[in-house]
Write an enzyme that holds these catalytic residues in place. Structure first.
Site, PDB file in Angstrom:
ATOM      1  N   ARG A  44       0.872  -1.273  -0.049  1.00 35.18           N
ATOM      2  CA  ARG A  44      -0.233   0.007   0.113  1.00 35.18           C
ATOM      3  C   ARG A  44       1.501   1.391  -0.227  1.00 35.18           C
ATOM      4  O   ARG A  44       0.544   2.303  -0.586  1.00 35.18           O
ATOM      5  CB  ARG A  44      -0.760  -0.009   1.292  1.00 35.18           C
ATOM      6  CG  ARG A  44      -1.963  -0.898   1.178  1.00 35.18           C
ATOM      7  CD  ARG A  44      -3.354  -0.728   2.557  1.00 35.18           C
ATOM      8  NE  ARG A  44      -4.536  -1.042   1.606  1.00 35.18           N
ATOM      9  CZ  ARG A  44      -5.740  -0.482   1.261  1.00 35.18           C
ATOM     10  NH1 ARG A  44      -5.554  -0.336   3.260  1.00 35.18           N
ATOM     11  NH2 ARG A  44      -6.189  -0.800   0.943  1.00 35.18           N
ATOM     12  N   HIS A  94      -5.914   4.316  13.224  1.00 36.45           N
ATOM     13  CA  HIS A  94      -5.046   4.225  13.019  1.00 36.45           C
ATOM     14  C   HIS A  94      -3.416   3.855  12.720  1.00 36.45           C
ATOM     15  O   HIS A  94      -2.819   2.984  11.870  1.00 36.45           O
ATOM     16  CB  HIS A  94      -5.501   2.376  11.799  1.00 36.45           C
ATOM     17  CG  HIS A  94      -7.005   2.600  12.276  1.00 36.45           C
ATOM     18  ND1 HIS A  94      -8.022   2.142  12.312  1.00 36.45           N
ATOM     19  CD2 HIS A  94      -7.965   2.388  13.912  1.00 36.45           C
ATOM     20  CE1 HIS A  94      -9.381   1.748  13.192  1.00 36.45           C
ATOM     21  NE2 HIS A  94      -8.870   2.299  14.372  1.00 36.45           N
ATOM     22  N   CYS A 121      16.725   2.390  13.463  1.00 37.20           N
ATOM     23  CA  CYS A 121      16.288   3.565  13.565  1.00 37.20           C
ATOM     24  C   CYS A 121      17.053   4.792  13.368  1.00 37.20           C
ATOM     25  O   CYS A 121      18.288   4.594  14.039  1.00 37.20           O
ATOM     26  CB  CYS A 121      15.424   3.958  15.104  1.00 37.20           C
ATOM     27  SG  CYS A 121      15.061   5.101  15.677  1.00 37.20           S
ATOM     28  N   CYS A 124      17.929   6.192  16.726  1.00 37.12           N
ATOM     29  CA  CYS A 124      18.471   6.245  18.234  1.00 37.12           C
ATOM     30  C   CYS A 124      19.284   4.643  17.741  1.00 37.12           C
ATOM     31  O   CYS A 124      20.629   4.077  18.773  1.00 37.12           O
ATOM     32  CB  CYS A 124      17.477   5.058  19.352  1.00 37.12           C
ATOM     33  SG  CYS A 124      16.925   3.857  18.752  1.00 37.12           S
ATOM     34  N   THR A 161     -17.674   4.309   5.837  1.00 37.36           N
ATOM     35  CA  THR A 161     -17.141   2.837   7.097  1.00 37.36           C
ATOM     36  C   THR A 161     -17.966   1.690   7.504  1.00 37.36           C
ATOM     37  O   THR A 161     -18.935   2.385   7.628  1.00 37.36           O
ATOM     38  CB  THR A 161     -16.683   3.823   8.752  1.00 37.36           C
ATOM     39  OG1 THR A 161     -16.232   2.419   9.244  1.00 37.36           O
ATOM     40  CG2 THR A 161     -17.597   4.456   8.862  1.00 37.36           C
TER      41      THR A 161
END
Ligand code: APR
Length: 218
Positions: A44, A94, A121, A124, A161
Site C-alpha cells: 500500500r 490507526h 532507527c 537511536c 466505514t
C-alpha cells in the site's frame, strides 16, 4: 413540515476505507476488499504514489479551510489522501503508511519505501523500526483527543466505514449520548446505520461535496 437542524458549531467527521475507494484504494470488507488483518503495508505504501485524493477528500479539505468552529477529522485510513487534499485538523487513529515508529525510543520517521523487519532507527540507531500502523489488538492513537472532541461536538458525521471495528464503531453511540446530531454518508448500510439520525446512501465522491456545500451555506 421538516424542522431545519440548527447550524452546528463543533463538528467531528470519521472516515474509513470507503472514502478512498474512488481513488482506487481497495476497502477491507467490501466486494474485492482486502479482508480483515491483511498485512499490506509495503504494497500500500508503494501504491500511494499511483493514487490521488478524490472529490470527497477535497470537499473535507475545503470544510477544514472555511469552518469557523471546531472541526476534527478522524480517519481510520493509513493513506495520506486527506493531507494531500489539504486537510490539517486531522487525526490518523490507526497510524500512517508514510511513517515508521521505533519500538524502542518511540521516535517517528518519514517512510516512503518498503520497511524491512527490524530496520535501524534513524534516531537511536537500534534495529527496532516498525510500521507506524495500529495492528489488531493494539491501542489506537490519540483516543483521549478524539473522545474529548466527540463529547464537545454538536454534529458527528461518519463517511465510508462499515462500523465493524471498535473503538471507531462505538463513536456514534458516544456522539448520540452527548446529544449531537448524527449523519452517515456511506455506499451501503453499515453495522451502525440504525444509530444515526440520518443515513444517506451513495458514493462519497457525490455525497460529501453536497453535504459540505450545505453545511457551509448554513
Ligand atoms: N463511497 C462511500 N462509501 C463506500 C464507498 C464509496 N465509494 N465504497 C465503499 N464504501 C463503504 C462500504 O459500504 C463499507 O461500509 O465503505 C465501507 C468500507 O468498510 P471496510 O472495508 O470495513 O473499511 P473500514 O470501515 O474503514 O474498516 C475499519 O478495519 O481492517 C481494519 O484497520 C482497518 O481501518 C480499518 C478498519
Amino acid at each position: 413540515m421538516t424542522v431545519a437542524a440548527p447550524r452546528p458549531t463543533n463538528i467531528v467527521v470519521l472516515t474509513g476505507a470507503g472514502i478512498s475507494a474512488e481513488s482506487g484504494i481497495a476497502t477491507f470488507r467490501g466486494p474485492g476488499g482486502l479482508g480483515e488483518g491483511h498485512r499490506v503495508d509495503d504494497e500500500r505504501r508503494a501504491a500511494l504514489a499511483t493514487v490521488a485524493p478524490n472529490a470527497a477528500h477535497r470537499a473535507l479539505a475545503a470544510l477544514d479551510a472555511a469552518w469557523p468552529g471546531d472541526l476534527l477529522l478522524v480517519t481510520q485510513n493509513v493513506d495520506d489522501l486527506h493531507e494531500r487534499a489539504g486537510s490539517h485538523r486531522l487525526v490518523h487513529m490507526h497510524g500512517e503508511l508514510r511513517s515508521a515508529l521505533c519500538a524502542l525510543c518511540g521516535v517517528r520517521s518519514e517512510r516512503s519505501g518498503a520497511l524491512p523487519p527490524a530496520a535501524p532507527c534513524p534516531n537511536c540507531g537500534e534495529d527496532a523500526l516498525r510500521p507506524d500502523i495500529v495492528f489488531f489488538g493494539e491501542m489506537p492513537y490519540q483516543m483521549g483527543r478524539i473522545e474529548a472532541a466527540i463529547e464537545a461536538c454538536d454534529l458527528f458525521v461518519s463517511i465510508g466505514t462499515s462500523g465493524a471495528v471498535y473503538p471507531a464503531a462505538g463513536f456514534i453511540r458516544l456522539a448520540s449520548a452527548v446529544g449531537a446530531a448524527t449523519l452517515e454518508l456511506n455506499l451501503d448500510r453499515s453495522e451502525g446505520s440504525g444509530f444515526f439520525d440520518e443515513s444517506r446512501l451513495g458514493p462519497a465522491g457525490e455525497l460529501v461535496p453536497a453535504w459540505v456545500a450545505d453545511v457551509l451555506a448554513g
